[in-house]
Structures are given as C-alpha cells and as structure tokens.
Write a protein that holds these residues in place. Sequence first.
Motif, short mmCIF file in Angstrom:
data_model
loop_
_atom_site.label_atom_id
_atom_site.label_comp_id
_atom_site.label_asym_id
_atom_site.label_seq_id
_atom_site.Cartn_x
_atom_site.Cartn_y
_atom_site.Cartn_z
N PRO A 84 89.94 -4.32 23.88
CA PRO A 84 90.87 -4.20 25.02
C PRO A 84 91.68 -5.48 25.20
O PRO A 84 91.20 -6.58 24.91
N THR B 22 95.88 0.32 25.66
CA THR B 22 95.55 -1.08 25.94
C THR B 22 94.46 -1.59 25.01
O THR B 22 93.72 -2.52 25.35
N ARG B 23 94.36 -0.99 23.82
CA ARG B 23 93.36 -1.43 22.85
C ARG B 23 94.01 -1.75 21.51
O ARG B 23 94.99 -1.12 21.11
#
Length: 335
Positions: free
Chosen positions: A138, A119-120
């Motif tokens: 993020p 999620t980055r």
Amino acid sequence: MSFSDNKLTVRSPADLVTAVPYLLGFRPSDGSIVVIAIRDRRVVFAARSDLPAPDAPASDLLDLVANLVPVVRRQQPITDLMIVGYGDADRLDPALHAVGEAFTAGGMTVRDLLRVTGTRIFNLTCDNPACCPPQGTPFDPTASLVAVQATAAGLVALPDRAAVAARFAPVDGAARDGIRRATTAAVARLKSLNAAGSTGGDEAGAQAVRDALRQHDAGKRLTDDEVAWLTLLLKRPSVRDLAVALTQPHDRHVTFWAEVTRRAEEALVPAPATLLALTAWRCGDGALAAMAADRALQVDPTYQLADLLRQALHAGLPPSAFERATATVRTSPSE
C-alpha cells in the motif's frame, strides 16, 4: 535515486510511483505505461503511452514497443530502466512483461516492472514476500516525502491529461465575443499599417512581443486589443521567431503563452500554441508541449514549426537538438 535537477529524491518503489505524476505533469490513468530512464541513479527521462485496448490485436502492443524502444535508447547513456503500468493485473501484467522483454532485447537493463492498482504497488520482478508481498504494497502519495519535496520545488501534478488541456482551452461566451471584435479591429489596423510601409508590420510585431512579455512579467493582464494585435502579428515568421528568442524557460512564460492561446481567435492559434509548446518543453513539461503542438496542428495541419516540434517530442530529442535543427526552418517564408 534523484531527479536530474536534484528536486526530488526517490528511495523506494512507492517514492517512484509518487514521483511519476510530477515527472509527467499529470496523474496517469489506468491503461497507461510509463518508462523511466535512469543514468547513475538519476532520472533523466520519462515516456508515457496508452496501452492498446484490451481487445486490440497483439500487433498493436508490438507497434507501441517498437516506437518506445528507440525513443528511450536516444537518451543514452542509460544505466537502467523502471517501467510502471497502471490498471488491473489481467491487462497490465502481460503488457509490462512484453515491454520489459523488448527493452532487455534492445540491450537495456530493466530494474523493476511495477504495476499500480488503486493504492497498491505490485513489483513483477521481485518474488521476495518480505519486501514485495503478493497482495501488493500500500502507498499513500499524499503522505510521501516526495510529495512534500515536489510541492516545495513548485512542481505540479494535474489530475489527468484533460486538466493539462484545460490550461489552454479556448475561452467562450463574452470573452470570445470580445476577442472577436478586437481581432476585427486589429485586421483593419494592420491593413492601414501595411499601406504605410512594407516593414511596418515587422516593427510593430517586435514592439508588440516586447510590450506583451514586459506587461505579463509585471503582473499585468493583456487587454483584448493587445491579445488580438499580438496574435495577428505573430503570423509573421520574423515576429514569431523573435518571440521564441525573448521567451524564457520558466513557468511565468508558460502561463503567458497558455493564456494567449486560450484567447486567440481560432485562425490565429497556431503561433501562440507553438510558442506554448516550445516553452513548456524547455521547462521539462513534455505532456503540455505535445498537447499544445497538437492544438496548433488541429487548426493548421501545415504549420511547419509545430509539426517539427511534435516529431522531435515523439523522437525523445532534447530541446537543444530541436532548436539547432530548426534554426533555418523557423525563418522560412513559406510557413
């Protein structure tokens, strides 16, 4: 930055990463690389490819790039590119740099190289920690305005390529048995029709196509007998070409040809699968188009229209160019 049809507006790398699945029609898996072509701040084209396996020779990546560069170049004029890779740094970072360098050497401007890990988002072309921290930025695609815009615009991002293929996967069990019986009856019916006159099949095919599309547009599901009769008659190039002409580039007809492809007997899959591919392509769904064309060629590797369509997709040509180029081929009696 916006999509060419103004459906989505992208203001940041996080927005772009959120938009990619809607561009492709599915969420890229790790090991994927996506090249996004931009013209005057509008996204005009996106190409996705699987990176070679981690233990593959370096030449495999060079071959991939050698195929990607001319495909993207055909979308000219292009002002710049964004390249997004999915996976871990050890595998993706060298590949992203190599791909970026190849496009730069080809005379195209690469604005950003982005890596998505979990999620980055990591920007490999930005060393300013204020906007591109080393630990990545993020992002939550479900909370993005882009996702809201996409939903409102009716865009769909399926979980993966397998979910795309499932849209036209063959029915089985009782549904398959019913189609098989209906197809046997349709073959007998066509033999009787042919015995009555050589043009009977073409006329019946034209009527079957019109009736089937009309029923679907009215919200009625075709019976097994109707699907069997339609798919049998679509073997005739004239009937299939009429279906091409009558099919409209909207989601209802994509759904229609996906359902017909699912229910068709295996030997009769090439024509409806090719119609699905062409309709999906005209709707901007290149992933579904390519997979449907592959499905047609799995059954009949010599099915010329599907082969030409697949070549056009791989070359990055627009549907209009393909339709002009195949205007005479589609009616070839040799197919």
